[in-house]
Design an enzyme around this catalytic site. Structure first.
Site, PDB file in Angstrom:
ATOM      1  N   ASP A  86      16.413  31.247 119.037  1.00 20.40           N
ATOM      2  CA  ASP A  86      16.773  29.835 119.021  1.00 20.40           C
ATOM      3  C   ASP A  86      17.998  29.726 118.118  1.00 20.40           C
ATOM      4  O   ASP A  86      18.002  30.296 117.015  1.00 20.40           O
ATOM      5  CB  ASP A  86      15.664  28.990 118.396  1.00 20.40           C
ATOM      6  CG  ASP A  86      14.450  28.806 119.291  1.00 20.40           C
ATOM      7  OD1 ASP A  86      14.349  29.513 120.312  1.00 20.40           O
ATOM      8  OD2 ASP A  86      13.584  27.977 118.950  1.00 20.40           O
ATOM      9  N   HIS A 142      14.057  38.307 119.828  1.00 24.36           N
ATOM     10  CA  HIS A 142      13.452  38.946 121.002  1.00 24.36           C
ATOM     11  C   HIS A 142      14.485  39.772 121.770  1.00 24.36           C
ATOM     12  O   HIS A 142      15.691  39.536 121.667  1.00 24.36           O
ATOM     13  CB  HIS A 142      12.853  37.876 121.915  1.00 24.36           C
ATOM     14  CG  HIS A 142      11.775  37.072 121.246  1.00 24.36           C
ATOM     15  ND1 HIS A 142      10.431  37.347 121.397  1.00 24.36           N
ATOM     16  CD2 HIS A 142      11.838  36.007 120.397  1.00 24.36           C
ATOM     17  CE1 HIS A 142       9.720  36.495 120.682  1.00 24.36           C
ATOM     18  NE2 HIS A 142      10.556  35.664 120.066  1.00 24.36           N
ATOM     19  N   SER A 227      20.164  32.668 109.561  1.00 26.87           N
ATOM     20  CA  SER A 227      21.178  33.694 109.718  1.00 26.87           C
ATOM     21  C   SER A 227      21.856  33.607 111.076  1.00 26.87           C
ATOM     22  O   SER A 227      21.867  32.557 111.702  1.00 26.87           O
ATOM     23  CB  SER A 227      20.556  35.071 109.512  1.00 26.87           C
ATOM     24  OG  SER A 227      21.566  36.008 109.248  1.00 26.87           O
TER      25      SER A 227
END
Length: 260
Positions: A86, A142, A227
């Site tokens: 995200d 992911h 980050s």
């Protein structure tokens, strides 16, 4: 002048003692009392979180939270490459023949970013995208493809901010911050470099994959604080969907690129 003032301020505050203090607090039991205000301030959707707020033992535990399985859909079409996180789409475009990318008017060397000549040569003339994870985002990473990790290593030490101000005025954080590079090979051929860049104060990038072989959408790692992830693609290997150029936010599992 504005750039110099920003850099001077960060140099004064980005110290090892402060970094350790922040990490110690975030992992302490007392930090769990900050979770409700953190949720409210960042307007976090608690409906998609796995477990209730009372189940988290610290702010760090909450920050690295997992989501309910149905909270994200991981596109399975083999012709697509999905977003690993995200985040906000900060920049996307071409890697120059001089092995550079431009992000927020700063020029970054791909060789400097990934620190491996044999690796960076693959991406000259290819594509890149920069995804920034704010404190409000889900922070697990992911796999964007089905494939194998063929190379994985760490670079850098201290970490400067990677938010918009950091990218605009900082000392090229994408090539100086602590980072972990994971290079993957598609099951059908071709490579992708996933550059995970540590944030200000906290350098923690935790690798969680159990195997070098990953399914699309399988968890790869997580950040301990906000980050950035930079994805690098080989020349003539992908195209970005037209709608991506006008899109500001993307979620893990959504289509990021199309294989050629």
């Amino acid at each position: 002048m504005k750039e110099k003032m920003y850099q001077s301020l960060i140099e004064l505050t980005n110290s090892l003692p402060l970094s350790k203090l922040l990490m110690k607090f975030s992992r302490s039991k007392i930090s769990r009392f900050a979770i409700p205000s953190y949720v409210k301030h960042y307007e976090i959707n608690t409906e998609e979180i796995e477990g209730d707020l009372k189940s988290f033992t610290s702010l760090h535990h909450f920050f690295t939270r997992r989501l309910k399985p149905e909270a994200r859909h991981f596109e399975s079409d083999e012709k697509t490459i999905i977003s690993p996180v995200d985040g906000a789409i900060e920049q996307l475009g071409d890697i120059s023949l001089q092995n550079n990318i431009v992000v927020k008017n700063q020029t970054y060397s791909i060789k400097g970013m990934i620190g491996n000549e044999r690796t960076f040569n693959k991406y000259i003339g290819g594509k890149f995208i920069v995804l920034y994870l704010s404190p409000s985002d889900y922070h697990r990473i992911h796999s964007p493809i089905k494939g194998k990790i063929v190379n994985q290593y760490s670079l850098g030490t201290a970490s400067y901010p990677v938010n918009e101000a950091g990218l605009s005025f900082g000392k090229t954080p994408l090539t100086t911050n602590h980072r972990v590079v994971s290079e993957m090979k598609h099951t059908e051929g071709g490579h992708i470099a996933i550059v995970k860049v540590g944030a200000m104060f906290v350098n923690s990038i935790e690798i969680t994959q159990a195997s070098k072989f990953l399914s699309k959408g399988e968890e790869l790692a997580y950040f301990s604080f906000g980050s950035t992830v930079v994805l690098l693609f080989e020349k003539n290997s992908i195209v970005f969907p037209e709608e991506l150029y006008d899109k500001h936010k993307i979620k893990a599992g959504e289509v990021l690129a199309l294989k050629k």
